[in-house]
Design an enzyme around this catalytic site. Structure first.
Site, PDB file in Angstrom:
ATOM      1  N   GLU A 190      13.716  -9.378  -2.397  1.00 46.34           N
ATOM      2  CA  GLU A 190      13.952  -8.088  -3.392  1.00 46.34           C
ATOM      3  C   GLU A 190      12.880  -6.891  -3.026  1.00 46.34           C
ATOM      4  OE1 GLU A 190      13.225  -5.683  -6.880  1.00 46.34           O
ATOM      5  OE2 GLU A 190      12.146  -7.459  -6.767  1.00 46.34           O
ATOM      6  N   ARG A 226       0.720  -1.323  -0.003  1.00 47.34           N
ATOM      7  CA  ARG A 226      -0.073  -0.069  -0.253  1.00 47.34           C
ATOM      8  C   ARG A 226       0.888   1.278   0.164  1.00 47.34           C
ATOM      9  NH1 ARG A 226      -5.338  -1.581   3.102  1.00 47.34           N
ATOM     10  NH2 ARG A 226      -5.222  -3.979   2.607  1.00 47.34           N
TER      11      ARG A 226
END
Length: 188
Positions: A137, A116
């Site tokens: 990652e 978000r």
């Protein structure tokens, strides 16, 4: 294939060392000590990010080549937080070390708290009989610097159990990331 519950995850971690260190409940902290949750959830395990990071930089004007990756493309950071530059990425690793059973495939999804904010976590599946620290990652898709917190939740592992064992596991074929410790760069 079926997804495995908190009871199964707890049993496999405690009796077979599937996850070490293992947190048998979901930790959130309280008040001023709130953290991004980690530990067992209903049908998964929320992993934590360790305090070692490799932040991508292009100071050498290099071309990113997965077959010939230049280690100098990263700056090493050891800290409780990592600031990822805009439109860049960083590598990290899980606090937890995993040992995946032969009849299980593990899929990793990013936590919504980071998603978000425009921070995407990418991890390839943990294959049957793979073991090691998971290299994470983090992509910062925003035009602003983004912060990652070490020792807090960053992604959720989902465990899928097959009704039969695979013929050839990751361990059987001598996978190049077997037993990895620390943040591991691309190998060919």
């Amino acid at each position: 294939m079926s997804i495995k519950s908190d009871k199964w995850i707890r049993r496999m971690a405690q009796e077979h060392g599937m996850i070490e260190p293992f947190v048998e409940r979901q930790v959130r902290g309280e008040g001023a000590n709130r953290v991004i949750s980690f530990g067992v959830s209903s049908y998964g395990y929320d992993v934590r990010c360790a305090d070692e990071f490799k932040v991508f930089t292009n100071i050498n004007s290099a071309t990113v080549d997965p077959k010939n990756f230049d280690e100098k493309s990263f700056v090493d950071i050891k800290s409780d937080v990592c600031i990822i530059p805009p439109n860049s990425f960083a590598l990290a690793r899980t606090v937890e070390y995993f040992r995946i059973p032969r009849n299980v495939l593990t899929i990793c999804l990013g936590k919504s708290t980071y998603a978000r904010c425009g921070i995407i976590v990418n991890v390839t599946p943990l294959e049957p009989e793979w073991e090691g620290h998971v290299t994470l990652e983090f992509s910062n898709t925003t035009t602003l610097p983004a912060k990652i917190y070490a020792n807090e939740g960053v992604a959720q592992m989902l465990f899928l159990e097959s009704d039969e064992e695979c013929e050839v596991s990751y361990k059987d074929r001598g996978g190049k990331y077997q037993g990895q410790r620390g943040v591991t760069l691309p190998r060919t």
